[in-house]
Design a protein around this motif. Structure first.
Motif, mmCIF file in Angstrom:
data_model
loop_
_atom_site.group_PDB
_atom_site.id
_atom_site.type_symbol
_atom_site.label_atom_id
_atom_site.label_comp_id
_atom_site.label_asym_id
_atom_site.label_seq_id
_atom_site.Cartn_x
_atom_site.Cartn_y
_atom_site.Cartn_z
ATOM 1 N N SER A 351 96.313 51.001 7.785
ATOM 2 C CA SER A 351 95.761 52.190 8.438
ATOM 3 C C SER A 351 95.980 53.358 7.478
ATOM 4 C CB SER A 351 96.508 52.455 9.739
ATOM 5 O OG SER A 351 96.213 53.753 10.209
ATOM 6 N N LEU A 352 95.166 54.388 7.565
ATOM 7 C CA LEU A 352 95.387 55.534 6.676
ATOM 8 C C LEU A 352 95.818 56.780 7.450
ATOM 9 C CD1 LEU A 352 92.406 54.975 4.185
ATOM 10 C CD2 LEU A 352 94.823 54.374 3.870
ATOM 11 N N LEU A 353 96.075 56.654 8.765
ATOM 12 C CA LEU A 353 96.582 57.805 9.509
ATOM 13 C C LEU A 353 97.942 58.178 8.934
ATOM 14 C CD1 LEU A 353 95.635 56.867 13.202
ATOM 15 C CD2 LEU A 353 94.435 58.413 11.636
ATOM 16 N N ASN A 354 98.152 59.439 8.664
ATOM 17 C CA ASN A 354 99.401 59.965 8.087
ATOM 18 C C ASN A 354 99.723 59.395 6.710
ATOM 19 O OD1 ASN A 354 100.106 61.453 10.557
ATOM 20 N ND2 ASN A 354 100.397 59.412 11.432
ATOM 21 N N VAL A 355 98.716 58.919 5.980
ATOM 22 C CA VAL A 355 98.981 58.252 4.703
ATOM 23 C C VAL A 355 99.662 59.196 3.701
ATOM 24 C CG1 VAL A 355 96.684 58.701 3.705
ATOM 25 C CG2 VAL A 355 97.981 56.694 2.977
ATOM 26 N N GLU A 356 99.384 60.504 3.852
ATOM 27 C CA GLU A 356 100.047 61.478 2.972
ATOM 28 C C GLU A 356 101.575 61.373 3.079
ATOM 29 O OE1 GLU A 356 99.325 65.473 4.342
ATOM 30 O OE2 GLU A 356 100.341 66.400 2.637
ATOM 31 N N MET A 357 102.065 60.982 4.256
ATOM 32 C CA MET A 357 103.505 60.982 4.522
ATOM 33 C C MET A 357 104.159 59.628 4.263
ATOM 34 S SD MET A 357 103.546 64.041 5.407
ATOM 35 C CE MET A 357 105.255 64.279 5.927
ATOM 36 N N THR A 358 103.378 58.612 3.937
ATOM 37 C CA THR A 358 103.947 57.249 3.933
ATOM 38 C C THR A 358 104.070 56.642 2.536
ATOM 39 O OG1 THR A 358 101.776 56.241 4.304
ATOM 40 C CG2 THR A 358 103.063 56.778 6.261
ATOM 41 N N GLY A 359 104.067 57.477 1.503
ATOM 42 C CA GLY A 359 104.231 56.944 0.153
ATOM 43 C C GLY A 359 105.643 56.481 -0.123
ATOM 44 N N PRO A 360 105.882 55.860 -1.274
ATOM 45 C CA PRO A 360 104.899 55.339 -2.221
ATOM 46 C C PRO A 360 103.967 54.307 -1.580
ATOM 47 C CG PRO A 360 107.089 55.369 -3.204
ATOM 48 C CD PRO A 360 107.257 55.674 -1.742
ATOM 49 N N GLY A 362 100.906 51.036 -1.500
ATOM 50 C CA GLY A 362 100.684 49.645 -1.910
ATOM 51 C C GLY A 362 101.833 48.775 -1.424
ATOM 52 N N HIS A 363 101.609 47.462 -1.351
ATOM 53 C CA HIS A 363 102.611 46.591 -0.728
ATOM 54 C C HIS A 363 103.930 46.536 -1.490
ATOM 55 C CE1 HIS A 363 100.711 43.742 -3.577
ATOM 56 N NE2 HIS A 363 101.951 43.342 -3.699
ATOM 57 N N SER A 364 103.890 46.915 -2.786
ATOM 58 C CA SER A 364 105.171 46.988 -3.503
ATOM 59 C C SER A 364 105.487 48.425 -3.932
ATOM 60 C CB SER A 364 105.173 46.044 -4.714
ATOM 61 O OG SER A 364 104.285 46.513 -5.723
ATOM 62 N N GLY A 365 104.783 49.391 -3.363
ATOM 63 C CA GLY A 365 105.101 50.793 -3.650
ATOM 64 C C GLY A 365 104.872 51.181 -5.099
ATOM 65 N N ALA A 366 103.884 50.552 -5.734
ATOM 66 C CA ALA A 366 103.681 50.756 -7.172
ATOM 67 C C ALA A 366 103.121 52.143 -7.499
ATOM 68 C CB ALA A 366 102.746 49.675 -7.718
ATOM 69 N N TYR A 367 102.419 52.753 -6.559
ATOM 70 C CA TYR A 367 101.846 54.074 -6.812
ATOM 71 C C TYR A 367 102.664 55.150 -6.104
ATOM 72 C CZ TYR A 367 97.761 51.934 -8.946
ATOM 73 O OH TYR A 367 96.934 51.231 -9.778
ATOM 74 N N THR A 368 102.991 56.202 -6.845
ATOM 75 C CA THR A 368 103.823 57.250 -6.256
ATOM 76 C C THR A 368 103.046 58.550 -6.029
ATOM 77 O OG1 THR A 368 104.619 57.874 -8.451
ATOM 78 C CG2 THR A 368 105.941 56.283 -7.232
ATOM 79 N N SER A 369 101.739 58.531 -6.233
ATOM 80 C CA SER A 369 100.943 59.697 -5.827
ATOM 81 C C SER A 369 99.672 59.210 -5.126
ATOM 82 C CB SER A 369 100.571 60.571 -7.022
ATOM 83 O OG SER A 369 99.528 59.971 -7.760
ATOM 84 N N LEU A 370 99.219 60.054 -4.199
ATOM 85 C CA LEU A 370 98.018 59.724 -3.438
ATOM 86 C C LEU A 370 96.802 59.695 -4.374
ATOM 87 C CD1 LEU A 370 97.657 59.047 -0.519
ATOM 88 C CD2 LEU A 370 97.413 61.466 0.013
ATOM 89 N N SER A 432 91.777 64.963 -0.509
ATOM 90 C CA SER A 432 91.712 66.059 0.433
ATOM 91 C C SER A 432 91.378 65.539 1.839
ATOM 92 C CB SER A 432 90.623 66.991 -0.073
ATOM 93 O OG SER A 432 90.722 68.212 0.491
ATOM 94 N N PHE A 433 90.445 64.601 1.912
ATOM 95 C CA PHE A 433 90.116 63.983 3.207
ATOM 96 C C PHE A 433 91.316 63.212 3.756
ATOM 97 C CE2 PHE A 433 88.588 60.045 5.377
ATOM 98 C CZ PHE A 433 88.290 60.658 6.592
ATOM 99 N N LEU A 434 91.966 62.409 2.903
ATOM 100 C CA LEU A 434 93.109 61.615 3.385
ATOM 101 C C LEU A 434 94.192 62.524 3.970
ATOM 102 C CD1 LEU A 434 93.408 58.888 0.567
ATOM 103 C CD2 LEU A 434 92.468 58.616 2.881
ATOM 104 N N LYS A 435 94.363 63.707 3.361
ATOM 105 C CA LYS A 435 95.383 64.634 3.878
ATOM 106 C C LYS A 435 94.994 65.206 5.239
ATOM 107 C CE LYS A 435 97.613 65.863 -0.450
ATOM 108 N NZ LYS A 435 97.776 66.888 -1.501
#
Ligand code: HEC
Ligand code: HEC
Length: 476
Positions: A351-360, A362-370, A432-435
């Motif tokens: 799901s992408l609801l609140n995705v700005e708040m749920t980083g890093p 990907g399933h292994s947290g490989a990306y640290t920016s949206l 911007s949309f994801l936020k």
């Protein structure tokens, strides 16, 4: 309807021409309004076609956070008594002030140097215990999942409405799973050596461990369970069972509904709820690639932003992995459950609801920016091949096999059409949309306080997690 839309569009176009004339005369302010309405019209069409209301439908009834059972569940969610070696609670990796996760690429459970210190600076130097191989997803909006829980969907609602879990050989039903996917899931973190169990009863079956933890709670938690289950005369043995503690934890988790975001306000008529960039992002997101969009809604569909299906999108593979592939540090995802090679590298559409708040991410947290994860979704192969591991801030993550593991997923065949002409602006608009999918409550300690136990709440055995930020030392 189409005709009406066409008519409206021509009126708009006509206005734009008049406006352009006006601009030369210096009436700049009108421009914003005019351009905004043109894109609003296109979005209104997309919103209709995608049947969006801004309100996802839950898969299970949602209790009130003030109900006795949810209050009991909250105390259990924050109790280190459910950690085999008494150092980890559910909230250690799913804290409401950390987006319902832990802000780490890869979770740290029983091996944490300081058990109460949470967030991006939580650390481990304990290499005797294995580290957690995946990123902790959010518990926010968990009640909306209809089919799959976990990145690889190994808790699954079957066609016959029963639930299969890792306790069973796939796809057999687990008759102890409980009524909801959320309850079925809550019975597993306690059995994982690296998440909560540690070395406690390490040679025993999952069910033996669950019952032993129930016995542990029976010593001090009778009054809490009597209140929670509204059963003032029951005995500890009757009331404090593994079925009941998992049901209470699930009741608490289900109350974490965070779906009031600017995108919803926009859908419901407030045309100023989101920025112009976000509108351009929404257009890209919901428009198919054939029509010049980015096609994100092929998979992130509907008001919950997921079709709950599984795909290989070649997310970079960092960390210890799940014992897959030649390196042993790869993660074959869904195949680990189904044993079907067709499911290799498949993970659930999040799901992408609140995705700005749920980083890093990907399933292994490989990306640290949206930005980086969005760029990946626009052109997975290219991003996977050029993955930049210097973005990771977490220490002590195994990185020796990142390249080989990730390229294996690329070679296996990515299930995503690549947007050939993605630009930096596309990324900017999409982010911007994801936020605009962030519920402002998630950023507000006061608003979130109903999901965090008060310091003065009765703590039946003194095992409540009093979380602090691992960087600042301040209470979360
Ligand atoms: C050490 C950190 C850690 C602890 C402690 C922990 N979790 Fe998790 N949780 C994770 C990770 C990592 C995953 C993803 C695992 C996977 O998909 O294979 C996860 C997955 C989940 C999910 C699935 C979310 C989804 O979208 O599918 C739920 C719900 C959840 N945990 C609830 C709990 C509960 C309830 C507890 C306590 C009983 C708990 N967790 C304890 C790290 C943790
Ligand atoms: C073919 C289906 C599919 C399409 C199309 C798709 N996604 Fe995804 N998306 C996924 C899957 C599956 C994952 C999780 C992969 C993983 O973790 O290994 C994911 C992960 C993500 C994440 C990370 C979420 C998190 O919580 O970690 C973001 C952000 C995202 N997608 C945004 C987008 C955007 C923006 C687009 C359009 C440019 C898009 N996706 C297109 C299937 C898709």
């Amino acid at each position: 309807m189409k005709n009406l839309l066409g008519l409206l569009t021509s009126i708009l176009l006509a206005n734009t021409i008049i406006f352009n004339y006006g601009y030369a005369q210096g009436t700049h302010n009108n421009s914003v309004a005019e351009n905004t309405s043109a894109i609003d019209l296109e979005l209104s069409d997309l919103i209709k076609r995608h049947k969006l209301t801004g309100r996802p439908t839950p898969a299970t009834p949602i209790p009130d956070i003030n109900s006795p059972i949810a209050q009991l569940g909250m105390k259990l969610f924050y109790s280190k008594s459910l950690g085999g070696d008494k150092n980890t609670a559910c909230a250690s990796c799913h804290h409401p002030m950390l987006g319902g996760g832990d802000n780490l690429s890869l979770s740290i459970g029983v091996a944490a140097d300081k058990p109460n210190a949470l967030g991006a600076n939580r650390q481990t130097t304990d290499f005797k215990h294995t580290q957690v191989p995946r990123n902790a997803p959010t518990t926010f909006n968990i009640a909306f999942w209809k089919k799959h829980l976990f990145h690889d969907g190994r808790i699954q609602r079957l066609e016959n409405n029963e639930i299969t879990t890792p306790d069973m050989q796939f796809p057999k039903s687990d008759l102890l799973a409980g009524d909801s996917l959320v309850q079925a899931q809550a019975r597993f973190p306690i059995t994982s050596a690296e998440e909560m169990r540690g070395e406690y009863l390490s040679a025993s079956l999952n069910q033996t461990l669950r019952r032993a933890l129930a016995k542990r709670l029976q010593e001090n938690w009778l009054e809490e369970f009597r209140k929670g289950f509204n059963d003032p005369t029951a005995t500890a043995e009757e009331l404090i069972t593994e079925q009941n503690y998992s049901e209470a934890i699930a009741a608490y988790e289900k109350t974490q509904v965070l779906i009031d975001n600017p995108w919803k306000d926009y859908i419901q008529g407030d045309k100023n709820a989101i920025s112009k960039d976000a509108k351009k992002g929404a257009k890209l997101f919901f428009t198919s690639q054939n029509n010049g969009g980015a096609g994100c809604a092929n998979c992130h569909s509907g008001d919950f932003f997921t079709n709950e299906k599984m795909y290989n999108v070649a997310m970079p593979q960092i960390g210890l992995g799940k014992n897959s592939g030649k390196t042993g540090s790869n993660d074959y995802g869904k195949e680990l459950t189904t044993k079907n090679p067709k499911d290799r590298f498949k993970f659930r559409t999040p799901s992408l609801l609140n995705v700005e708040m749920t980083g890093p991410w990907g399933h292994s947290g490989a990306y640290t920016s949206l930005e980086a994860v969005t760029e990946h979704m626009l052109s997975p192969n290219k991003s996977a091949e050029n993955y930049d591991q210097s973005q990771l801030t977490q220490k002590n993550i195994k990185l020796d096999d990142v390249k080989n593991n990730t390229l294996e997923a690329v070679k296996h065949g990515v299930h995503i059409q690549v947007k050939s002409h993605a630009t930096k602006d596309d990324v900017k608009y999409l982010v911007s949309f994801l936020k605009s999918l962030t519920d402002p409550c998630t950023k507000d300690r006061k608003c979130m306080s109903k999901w965090i136990p008060n310091a003065d709440m009765n703590d039946p055995d003194g095992m409540m997690l009093h979380a602090v930020d691992a960087g600042t030392g301040k209470p979360l």
